[in-house]
Design an enzyme around this catalytic site. Structure first.
Site, PDB file in Angstrom:
ATOM      1  N   SER A 110     118.157 -25.534 -15.119  1.00  0.00           N
ATOM      2  CA  SER A 110     117.166 -26.464 -14.658  1.00  0.00           C
ATOM      3  C   SER A 110     117.933 -27.710 -13.999  1.00  0.00           C
ATOM      4  CB  SER A 110     116.257 -26.896 -15.919  1.00  0.00           C
ATOM      5  OG  SER A 110     115.161 -27.853 -15.336  1.00  0.00           O
ATOM      6  N   LEU A 111     117.564 -28.794 -14.671  1.00  0.00           N
ATOM      7  CA  LEU A 111     118.283 -30.203 -13.870  1.00  0.00           C
ATOM      8  C   LEU A 111     119.605 -30.271 -14.321  1.00  0.00           C
ATOM      9  CD1 LEU A 111     117.901 -33.148 -12.560  1.00  0.00           C
ATOM     10  CD2 LEU A 111     117.572 -33.897 -15.105  1.00  0.00           C
TER      11      LEU A 111
END
Length: 742
Positions: A423-424
């Site tokens: 993800s991030l």
């Protein structure tokens, strides 16, 4: 012993002297009804058969009888008593017979042979130092479980080395249940070991008590505990009994029917682990290190990344056993290890201001949103971005430095490092690896602001001199800004966050990296190389792995070559499926999608058809309406039920105003322009389709069995950690030569 001859005198021997004893002392011994004796006044042999009444039948004959008798039968030789196999003098258990255990999920799991031997040696060294008069010294710890944990043999605790809040109990096993090889509780085992050594470490070991009649064998020694007791029948026959009511009832019923105590409610105990520990039972050295970086949401659960990394490690172990068995062979010199990078819990960022401004209504939902999506806003904020970057960079470098010190042969032997980010976390690690900084975008913006200001071109002739002086001043300011920015860029390049190692492989899972790059102005270069996205000098390969239903994940390949948006990503092999090298897989085109203009046209036609079905035949077109947009034949039937709702949704006014007709003409003109643009793009794409990627980047996982795509979208973003397909894909890229392909 000599065989008897005429004239020899032998005393009577009881039958028990010649009968063989039961192999298991705990079993019931029978009685013999046969005996043999010699008459002192004659050389004949007397045989006695004992009946229930106790009368003896004398079968002896006189020597003077002329009848020739059979030669006397010699008595059997005395069988020497054979003691159970044991050491000549009972002593402490050998190091290889002691096995150490660690607690995991309410179970005691044994350490491998090498770790157990190291722990036992350190434990005995501790006992020697504690018994002596020397000044106490630091005993130290022992690294176990592949170098991820260390054990303090004094406190009997196992601590994680590279992350916190992961401590489990350990136990030293000396006595075990014979049926399951599970260890007896350590305190109880120490008492049993002490009693056992006192019984059998003397010069003459104690003999089991002589059985006087029928029934179960009596124990030679008993050791009582609070809820159980242990009986010794011999050196090798040690039984554990529970003092619970059900166990006592079972023993009472067994004694009534003549069963032994051990067969009803006893558990046999063995001294020493059944499988001796071996120093060869040792994992190969680590040749590839993978840092696992989490994304958003881990502020809610600090231990989540530790569990996720453990799931990934377990999935890799299963994949190795099935598809890469040579990695665990005795001749293997390769091994992969995963280390979690937990960076969110140490950051305070806004000091609780976001929580303070959060309304009280729907507090639980708002807390979840603040703990997940807020991390993206933090990272896009110029105030907190640098703080996040420095925290992650420092955490990764500190972990690598500690790992390098504990594994001195990693770098000399060519050890490699990869990054697995979710993800991030993939965006953060990308910026750290490449050294990207938002100030670069501002520099590019300033470089394009060198033209005249539009308002200065419209001044009156009387103010031209003033506008000229202003333009010269602007040019001077621009030159000074360039010089200052060049200095700042050099300083930023020198002080930017850097990693202390080169990244071999960069695995992005469920990653929005492509969106961030697109918004930063990254565009395809048309040469099939990924160097404009991530240079090979800092990273060798980039892999983008995602579920097709993951709403956070995006493709990267169209940023390298535009026409790859129409090419399918490579499918990741299933754990149970056939394994084919990915570089040999052919590219396939996606199903042809409608152009934007065609979609709009189809939507417009669908709305018109719905309007006609709802409105009925009584609604007629106006004389001035266009035939292209109003059909001549209208169906006379009306859809039953819900007609008012459908009409409210899809109906359009029949009588068209001149303004509406003008808007429709404009829409048709826009559609023609878009069709022309689409045809031009198609020609350009046809020219570029001859270029291919150096290496494929996008890899798509198989969809789950959930029927609804919306339900799958809710779970797919967090399903990468426990996926065996993901673990197998990583291993296939790290160790391509070990993968069994078909």
């Amino acid at each position: 012993m000599q065989y008897p001859t005429p004239g020899d005198n032998f005393p009577d021997y009881a039958s028990s002297e010649w009968d063989d004893k039961s192999a298991d002392p705990a079993d019931t011994s029978g009685e013999s009804g046969f005996s043999l004796a010699m008459d002192e006044s004659s050389s004949s042999v007397t045989f006695k058969f004992t009946a229930d009444s106790g009368d003896d039948a004398d079968t002896s004959e006189n020597n003077s009888t002329p009848k020739r008798s059979k030669p006397p039968r010699p008595p059997p030789l005395r069988k020497p008593k054979v003691d159970p196999p044991r050491e000549e003098k009972m002593g402490d258990l050998e190091v290889v017979r002691v096995r150490w255990f660690y607690r995991e999920e309410k179970k005691w799991l044994p350490f491998i042979g090498y770790d157990s031997c190291q722990l036992e040696w350190k434990y005995r060294q501790t006992l020697v130092k504690s018994d002596g008069d020397e000044q106490e010294e630091e005993i130290g710890t022992v690294g176990v479980r592949g170098g991820l944990y260390e054990v303090d043999v004094v406190t009997k605790k196992c601590h994680a080395i590279y992350w916190s809040e992961d401590t489990v109990d350990v136990m030293r096993g000396t006595w075990f249940y014979a049926s399951s090889s599970e260890p007896v509780e350590e305190c109880m085992a120490m008492d049993i070991e002490k009693e056992h050594l006192e019984l059998f470490s003397k010069g003459q070991p104690q003999e089991p008590p002589v059985q006087q009649g029928k029934g179960a064998q009596k124990a030679m020694h008993e050791l009582s505990f609070r809820e159980c007791h242990v009986d010794w029948y011999s050196c090798e026959a040690v039984y554990f009994y529970s003092n619970s009511t059900s166990s006592r009832i079972a023993r009472s019923i067994g004694n009534t029917f003549g069963f032994s105590k051990a067969s009803t409610s006893g558990y046999k105990l063995v001294r020493g682990y059944p499988t001796p520990a071996s120093l060869d039972d040792k994992p190969p050295p680590i040749s590839h290190l993978v840092f696992v970086v989490h994304g958003v949401g881990h502020v809610m659960d600090k231990k989540a990344i530790i569990k996720n990394c453990s799931d990934l490690r377990k999935g890799a172990a299963k994949a190795i056993m099935k598809h890469l068995p040579d990695l665990v062979s005795s001749a293997s010199t390769q091994r992969v290890e995963f280390l979690p990078v937990e960076w969110r819990s140490s950051l305070k960022l806004d000091n609780g201001m976001v929580s303070a401004v959060t309304p009280q209504k729907l507090k639980g939902l708002r807390y979840v949103l603040n703990s997940t999506g807020m991390d993206v806003l933090y990272y896009t904020s110029p105030l907190y971005r640098s703080e996040i970057i420095k925290c992650v960079q420092s955490e990764v470098n500190d972990l690598y430095e500690e790992f390098r010190q504990r594994n001195e042969g990693f770098e000399p032997n060519g050890g490699k490092v990869s990054v697995f980010s979710h993800s991030l976390g993939s965006v953060i690690m990308y910026d750290i690896i490449t050294g990207w900084n938002p100030i670069h975008l501002y520099d590019q913006y300033l470089s394009h602001e060198q033209c005249h200001h539009p308002d200065l071109n419209s001044v009156t002739p009387d103010h031209h001199d003033l506008a000229s002086e202003l333009h010269k001043a602007r040019m001077r300011v621009s030159e000074l800004e360039k010089q200052l920015l060049a200095t700042n860029q050099i300083a930023a390049a020198l002080h930017r966050p850097k990693l202390n190692f080169k990244v071999e492989n960069f695995f992005c899972v469920g990653s929005p990296l492509a969106v961030f790059l697109a918004l930063r102005g990254v565009r395809p270069q048309g040469n099939g190389s990924i160097s404009h996205i991530i240079p090979k000098a800092v990273c060798n390969r980039l892999f983008n792995i995602y579920y097709p239903t993951d709403p956070v994940a995006y493709r990267v390949e169209p940023l390298i070559l535009r026409h790859y948006s129409t090419i399918c990503p490579l499918q990741v092999h299933r754990m149970e499926g056939r394994q084919v090298p990915y570089h040999t897989m052919k590219t396939t085109a996606l199903p042809k999608a409608l152009k934007t203009s065609e979609e709009m046209k189809g939507l417009s036609e669908g709305l018109q058809e719905a309007d006609l079905m709802v409105g009925g035949a009584e609604e007629k077109t106006s004389p001035g309406s266009s035939n292209a947009s109003s059909p001549q034949h209208v169906p006379k039937t009306q859809s039953p039920g819900g007609a008012g709702v459908m009409k409210a949704w899809f109906s359009r006014p029949v009588e068209k105003t001149p303004e509406l007709e003008a808007l429709e003409d404009m829409e048709r003109a826009i559609l023609r322009i878009e069709n022309m643009a689409a045809s031009n793009e198609k020609e350009e794409a046809d020219e570029m389709e001859s270029v291919e990627l150096e290496n494929r980047v996008d890899f798509e996982l198989r969809e789950s069995n959930i029927g609804s795509s919306y339900l799958s979208a809710l779970t797919s973003h967090t399903s990468y950690w426990a996926s065996g397909d993901v673990a197998l894909f990583i291993l296939s890229q790290l160790f391509p030569d070990y993968l069994i392909t078909q």
